[in-house]
Design a protein around this motif. Structure first.
Motif, PDB file in Angstrom:
ATOM      1  N   ASN A  89      -0.222  25.303  15.114  1.00  0.00           N
ATOM      2  CA  ASN A  89      -0.580  26.719  15.240  1.00  0.00           C
ATOM      3  C   ASN A  89      -1.800  26.927  16.145  1.00  0.00           C
ATOM      4  OD1 ASN A  89       0.092  29.392  14.603  1.00  0.00           O
ATOM      5  ND2 ASN A  89      -1.524  29.492  13.069  1.00  0.00           N
ATOM      6  N   PHE A  90      -1.792  26.248  17.299  1.00  0.00           N
ATOM      7  CA  PHE A  90      -2.923  26.304  18.222  1.00  0.00           C
ATOM      8  C   PHE A  90      -2.737  27.451  19.212  1.00  0.00           C
ATOM      9  CE2 PHE A  90      -5.107  25.205  22.159  1.00  0.00           C
ATOM     10  CZ  PHE A  90      -6.373  24.864  21.699  1.00  0.00           C
ATOM     11  N   THR A  91      -3.790  28.253  19.400  1.00  0.00           N
ATOM     12  CA  THR A  91      -3.751  29.392  20.314  1.00  0.00           C
ATOM     13  C   THR A  91      -4.972  29.361  21.227  1.00  0.00           C
ATOM     14  OG1 THR A  91      -2.516  30.757  18.745  1.00  0.00           O
ATOM     15  CG2 THR A  91      -3.757  31.917  20.460  1.00  0.00           C
ATOM     16  N   LEU A  92      -4.747  29.630  22.525  1.00  0.00           N
ATOM     17  CA  LEU A  92      -5.839  29.614  23.494  1.00  0.00           C
ATOM     18  C   LEU A  92      -5.436  30.443  24.708  1.00  0.00           C
ATOM     19  CD1 LEU A  92      -8.604  28.339  24.452  1.00  0.00           C
ATOM     20  CD2 LEU A  92      -7.219  26.542  25.530  1.00  0.00           C
ATOM     21  N   LYS A  93      -6.419  31.112  25.322  1.00  0.00           N
ATOM     22  CA  LYS A  93      -6.181  31.863  26.554  1.00  0.00           C
ATOM     23  C   LYS A  93      -7.332  31.603  27.515  1.00  0.00           C
ATOM     24  CE  LYS A  93      -5.213  36.550  28.269  1.00  0.00           C
ATOM     25  NZ  LYS A  93      -5.009  37.965  27.890  1.00  0.00           N
ATOM     26  N   LEU A  94      -6.996  31.263  28.777  1.00  0.00           N
ATOM     27  CA  LEU A  94      -7.997  31.062  29.820  1.00  0.00           C
ATOM     28  C   LEU A  94      -7.823  32.146  30.879  1.00  0.00           C
ATOM     29  CD1 LEU A  94      -8.198  28.134  28.591  1.00  0.00           C
ATOM     30  CD2 LEU A  94      -8.565  27.344  30.925  1.00  0.00           C
ATOM     31  N   VAL A  95      -8.918  32.788  31.240  1.00  0.00           N
ATOM     32  CA  VAL A  95      -8.895  33.837  32.253  1.00  0.00           C
ATOM     33  C   VAL A  95      -9.918  33.486  33.333  1.00  0.00           C
ATOM     34  CG1 VAL A  95      -9.245  36.290  32.743  1.00  0.00           C
ATOM     35  CG2 VAL A  95      -8.213  35.577  30.572  1.00  0.00           C
ATOM     36  N   GLY A  96      -9.460  33.483  34.599  1.00  0.00           N
ATOM     37  CA  GLY A  96     -10.361  33.204  35.696  1.00  0.00           C
ATOM     38  C   GLY A  96     -10.933  31.791  35.631  1.00  0.00           C
ATOM     39  N   PRO A  97     -12.063  31.563  36.291  1.00  0.00           N
ATOM     40  CA  PRO A  97     -12.623  30.207  36.382  1.00  0.00           C
ATOM     41  C   PRO A  97     -13.408  29.781  35.134  1.00  0.00           C
ATOM     42  CG  PRO A  97     -13.982  31.714  37.627  1.00  0.00           C
ATOM     43  CD  PRO A  97     -12.828  32.532  37.121  1.00  0.00           C
ATOM     44  N   GLU A  98     -12.787  29.940  33.968  1.00  0.00           N
ATOM     45  CA  GLU A  98     -13.434  29.469  32.735  1.00  0.00           C
ATOM     46  C   GLU A  98     -13.465  27.944  32.718  1.00  0.00           C
ATOM     47  OE1 GLU A  98     -13.200  31.681  28.845  1.00  0.00           O
ATOM     48  OE2 GLU A  98     -11.188  32.064  29.635  1.00  0.00           O
ATOM     49  N   ARG A  99     -14.416  27.429  31.960  1.00  0.00           N
ATOM     50  CA  ARG A  99     -14.549  25.982  31.796  1.00  0.00           C
ATOM     51  C   ARG A  99     -14.557  25.689  30.303  1.00  0.00           C
ATOM     52  NH1 ARG A  99     -17.363  23.412  36.573  1.00  0.00           N
ATOM     53  NH2 ARG A  99     -16.731  24.804  38.255  1.00  0.00           N
ATOM     54  N   VAL A 100     -13.440  25.173  29.819  1.00  0.00           N
ATOM     55  CA  VAL A 100     -13.244  24.987  28.383  1.00  0.00           C
ATOM     56  C   VAL A 100     -13.162  23.508  28.055  1.00  0.00           C
ATOM     57  CG1 VAL A 100     -11.732  25.460  26.420  1.00  0.00           C
ATOM     58  CG2 VAL A 100     -12.061  27.202  28.192  1.00  0.00           C
ATOM     59  N   ALA A 101     -13.939  23.082  27.070  1.00  0.00           N
ATOM     60  CA  ALA A 101     -13.910  21.699  26.592  1.00  0.00           C
ATOM     61  C   ALA A 101     -13.173  21.650  25.266  1.00  0.00           C
ATOM     62  CB  ALA A 101     -15.323  21.155  26.426  1.00  0.00           C
ATOM     63  N   ILE A 102     -12.233  20.726  25.147  1.00  0.00           N
ATOM     64  CA  ILE A 102     -11.533  20.478  23.890  1.00  0.00           C
ATOM     65  C   ILE A 102     -12.232  19.311  23.207  1.00  0.00           C
ATOM     66  CG2 ILE A 102      -9.354  19.903  22.782  1.00  0.00           C
ATOM     67  CD1 ILE A 102      -9.225  22.539  24.231  1.00  0.00           C
ATOM     68  N   GLY A 103     -12.834  19.582  22.057  1.00  0.00           N
ATOM     69  CA  GLY A 103     -13.561  18.550  21.320  1.00  0.00           C
ATOM     70  C   GLY A 103     -12.901  18.249  19.992  1.00  0.00           C
ATOM     71  N   GLY A 104     -13.483  17.310  19.280  1.00  0.00           N
ATOM     72  CA  GLY A 104     -12.975  16.942  17.964  1.00  0.00           C
ATOM     73  C   GLY A 104     -13.060  15.446  17.761  1.00  0.00           C
ATOM     74  N   PRO A 105     -13.041  15.004  16.514  1.00  0.00           N
ATOM     75  CA  PRO A 105     -13.146  13.570  16.224  1.00  0.00           C
ATOM     76  C   PRO A 105     -11.910  12.815  16.679  1.00  0.00           C
ATOM     77  CG  PRO A 105     -12.707  14.818  14.217  1.00  0.00           C
ATOM     78  CD  PRO A 105     -12.963  15.824  15.286  1.00  0.00           C
ATOM     79  N   ASN A 106     -12.033  11.476  16.742  1.00  0.00           N
ATOM     80  CA  ASN A 106     -10.876  10.646  17.067  1.00  0.00           C
ATOM     81  C   ASN A 106      -9.744  10.919  16.091  1.00  0.00           C
ATOM     82  OD1 ASN A 106     -13.227   8.097  17.814  1.00  0.00           O
ATOM     83  ND2 ASN A 106     -12.035   9.208  19.316  1.00  0.00           N
ATOM     84  N   GLY A 107      -8.537  11.045  16.647  1.00  0.00           N
ATOM     85  CA  GLY A 107      -7.378  11.298  15.800  1.00  0.00           C
ATOM     86  C   GLY A 107      -7.083  12.758  15.569  1.00  0.00           C
ATOM     87  N   SER A 108      -7.862  13.672  16.180  1.00  0.00           N
ATOM     88  CA  SER A 108      -7.648  15.104  15.955  1.00  0.00           C
ATOM     89  C   SER A 108      -6.589  15.693  16.878  1.00  0.00           C
ATOM     90  CB  SER A 108      -8.965  15.868  16.117  1.00  0.00           C
ATOM     91  OG  SER A 108      -9.509  15.684  17.411  1.00  0.00           O
ATOM     92  N   GLY A 109      -6.062  14.919  17.820  1.00  0.00           N
ATOM     93  CA  GLY A 109      -4.924  15.380  18.609  1.00  0.00           C
ATOM     94  C   GLY A 109      -5.261  15.952  19.968  1.00  0.00           C
ATOM     95  N   LYS A 110      -6.400  15.599  20.542  1.00  0.00           N
ATOM     96  CA  LYS A 110      -6.806  16.191  21.825  1.00  0.00           C
ATOM     97  C   LYS A 110      -5.838  15.811  22.953  1.00  0.00           C
ATOM     98  CE  LYS A 110     -10.865  14.255  21.464  1.00  0.00           C
ATOM     99  NZ  LYS A 110     -10.714  13.666  20.111  1.00  0.00           N
ATOM    100  N   THR A 111      -5.535  14.523  23.069  1.00  0.00           N
ATOM    101  CA  THR A 111      -4.618  14.088  24.122  1.00  0.00           C
ATOM    102  C   THR A 111      -3.214  14.616  23.864  1.00  0.00           C
ATOM    103  OG1 THR A 111      -5.915  12.109  24.654  1.00  0.00           O
ATOM    104  CG2 THR A 111      -3.577  12.046  25.190  1.00  0.00           C
ATOM    105  N   THR A 112      -2.804  14.660  22.600  1.00  0.00           N
ATOM    106  CA  THR A 112      -1.493  15.224  22.253  1.00  0.00           C
ATOM    107  C   THR A 112      -1.412  16.684  22.673  1.00  0.00           C
ATOM    108  OG1 THR A 112      -1.300  13.725  20.365  1.00  0.00           O
ATOM    109  CG2 THR A 112       0.113  15.671  20.358  1.00  0.00           C
TER     110      THR A 112
END
Length: 531
Positions: free
Chosen positions: A355-378
């Motif tokens: 149930n992940f939701t995200l919106k990027l508008v224009g030249p935003e710079r967004v970092a995806i963080g979280g502990p190991n195993g939280s699914g960032k690469t997935t």
């Protein structure tokens, strides 16, 4: 004798004949040594030579004490379990037989009843609570690295060889590595681009194409010394270039004087002022003198040119990579990315992203963080289509490029140059070579086959192919972009990304990198509950 490692006249060349080391002599004792140098210079190869994974072509490696090595590999054998990392399979099997009542009293003398407790304590030190029979393939890259570090600390070697130990680790994992090294009583050689980790070193050893140089102190001390060396090299280059110019000017003046003198002599000869025989002798003497002067001038010019080349090579080693990016033309109001209620994973019933939701508008710079195993690469795989979502929607509404940790956008069977021309079909050969040169793939270096590159070189090649073209993508998605880059390249990429006017979506555990590139928004993931 205390633990030590000595390398004497070590030589090693790659299978294609490129020399990495020649006559390399180094000594390591107790204390923490950071091993730094540009990608492809041979840092990992040197660790393998020390550990015995490679045999030196010439020279000697002398080791006093026990070694343990952490490599960069994040893949695990399909049938391997956590216990296999600790090398205690036989001891655990003996415990299981004793617990099942299959041993007589005399057979239980050699049993280590504390084995499981001590392994669990080592794992907890790195934030892990794992069953010893847990398959390694179930672990994320960061979790596997933590488990390997726990096994290394458990073994208590005299020397620890760590190859990029903080790659794939979250903030807590990085802190655990630093805490382990702060308490380390033996010797440690650490290959790393992690500037925070290098600040804790006792010594920095730098590998370059000219050999190895040891600098006492931590990263800041090393950088201060390098800045002085770079300033000195630039001064030497300026002096050498002035000398070349002065010699060229002197040679020109000499030629002009000789031409005037010869012209006067010819005029006198035509008027009969000088007898023919005297004129001939004068001409021969003049030619001998001129020839001798020319030879002397050529020797001086050659020496001055060699001094210029040496100074330039020294600057090439000392001076970091520089990256300048053209504009993407992205509007500040354009929606770049929309993700709505995205869910997915690899095993039905066990979502990694939910149930992940995200919106990027224009030249935003967004970092995806979280502990190991939280699914960032997935999550990045779901966004870019590498993994089909179970539910939800992803819309990317502009051109984009994804640089994953394997740099899979590159065809590994062909050269860097051919990859660039494929990814940037509108570029001619001159534009291609100029772009690759900005990323330090000059001349024949651009013709290297990707499969033969180090991890850092491959990522730098991927960056060159994506960012070096005339029209960079308006959305750049990066998965741990600093993991395999050397520090000079990281700082150059930071400088380039600061000037990038597109949108960034970045997964990274490197706080210095994220701060420098100007992240505007953080999205934090949590480890999903496991059934």
């Amino acid at each position: 004798m205390s633990a030590s490692i000595s390398l004497t006249n070590l030589a090693w060349s790659t299978p294609d004949g490129r020399t990495l080391f020649s006559g390399l002599t180094l000594h390591f004792g107790r204390g923490r040594t950071g091993l730094v140098g540009r990608n492809g210079i041979g840092k990992t190869t040197l660790l393998k030579l020390i550990a015995g994974g490679l045999v030196p072509q010439t020279g000697e490696v002398s080791i006093h004490g026990r070694l343990a090595m952490l490599d960069q590999t994040v893949q695990a054998a399909a049938d391997a379990a956590v216990a296999d990392l600790f090398g205690v399979a036989d001891g655990l099997a003996l415990l299981r037989r004793a617990e099942a009542g299959l041993l007589v009293a005399d057979d239980q003398v050699g049993i280590d009843w504390t084995l499981e407790t001590r392994i669990a304590r080592a794992l907890r030190r790195f934030g892990l609570q794992l069953a010893l029979d847990a398959p390694l393939t179930n672990l994320s890259g960061g979790q596997l690295t933590r488990a390997k570090l726990a096994a290394l600390a458990f073994a208590k070697p005299d020397f620890a060889l760590l190859d990029e130990p903080t790659n794939n680790l979250d903030r807590d994992g990085r802190a655990a590595v630093m805490a382990m090294l702060a308490e380390w009583q033996g010797g440690a050689i650490i290959v790393s681009h992690d500037r925070d980790l290098l600040e804790t070193m006792d010594t920095i050893v730098e590998l370059t194409s000219r050999g190895a140089t040891s600098y006492g102190g931590n990263w800041s001390s090393y950088r201060a010394r390098k800045a002085i060396e770079l300033a000195s090299a630039r001064q030497q280059l300026a002096d050498a270039e002035r000398r070349v110019g002065a010699l060229a000017h002197a040679a020109q003046r000499g030629q002009e004087r000789k031409a005037r003198k010869d012209r006067v002599g010819r005029n006198k000869g035509r008027r009969g002022d000088i007898p023919a025989i005297a004129l001939g002798l004068r001409k021969a003497g003049s030619e001998n003198t001129a020839g001798e002067a020319a030879r002397l001038a050529e020797r001086r010019r050659q020496q001055a040119s060699e001094a210029v080349d040496a100074a330039r090579q020294r600057i090439e080693i000392l001076q970091p990579l520089a990256v300048a990016l053209p504009s993407t033309g992205l509007s500040a109001t354009k929606t770049v990315l929309e993700i709505d209620a995205l869910s997915g994973g690899y095993q039905i019933g066990c979502p990694i992203v939910e149930n992940f939701t995200l919106k990027l508008v224009g030249p935003e710079r967004v970092a995806i963080g979280g502990p190991n195993g939280s699914g960032k690469t997935t999550l990045l795989s779901l966004i870019t289509g590498g993994l089909p979502p179970w539910s939800g929607r992803v819309r990317i509404m502009t051109g984009f490029a994804m640089l994953d940790q394997q740099v899979s956008l590159l065809d590994r069977s062909v050269s860097i140059r051919d990859n660039f021309r494929r990814i940037n079909p509108g570029c001619d050969e001159n534009a291609c070579r100029a772009a690759l040169a900005r990323f330090m793939f000059r001349a024949d270096a651009a013709l290297q086959i990707v499969s033969g590159l180090s991890g850092g070189q491959a990522l730098r090649a991927g960056l060159a192919c994506v960012l070096g073209g005339p029209a960079p993508p308006a959305l750049l998605i990066l998965d741990e972009p600093t993991n395999h880059l050397d520090i000079d390249a990281i700082e150059a990429v930071e400088a380039g990304l600061r000037g990038y006017d597109g949108a960034l979506l970045v997964v990274s555990h490197d706080p210095a990198f994220l701060a420098t590139i100007g992240i505007t928004r953080w999205v934090q993931l949590q480890v999903p509950p496991r059934a």
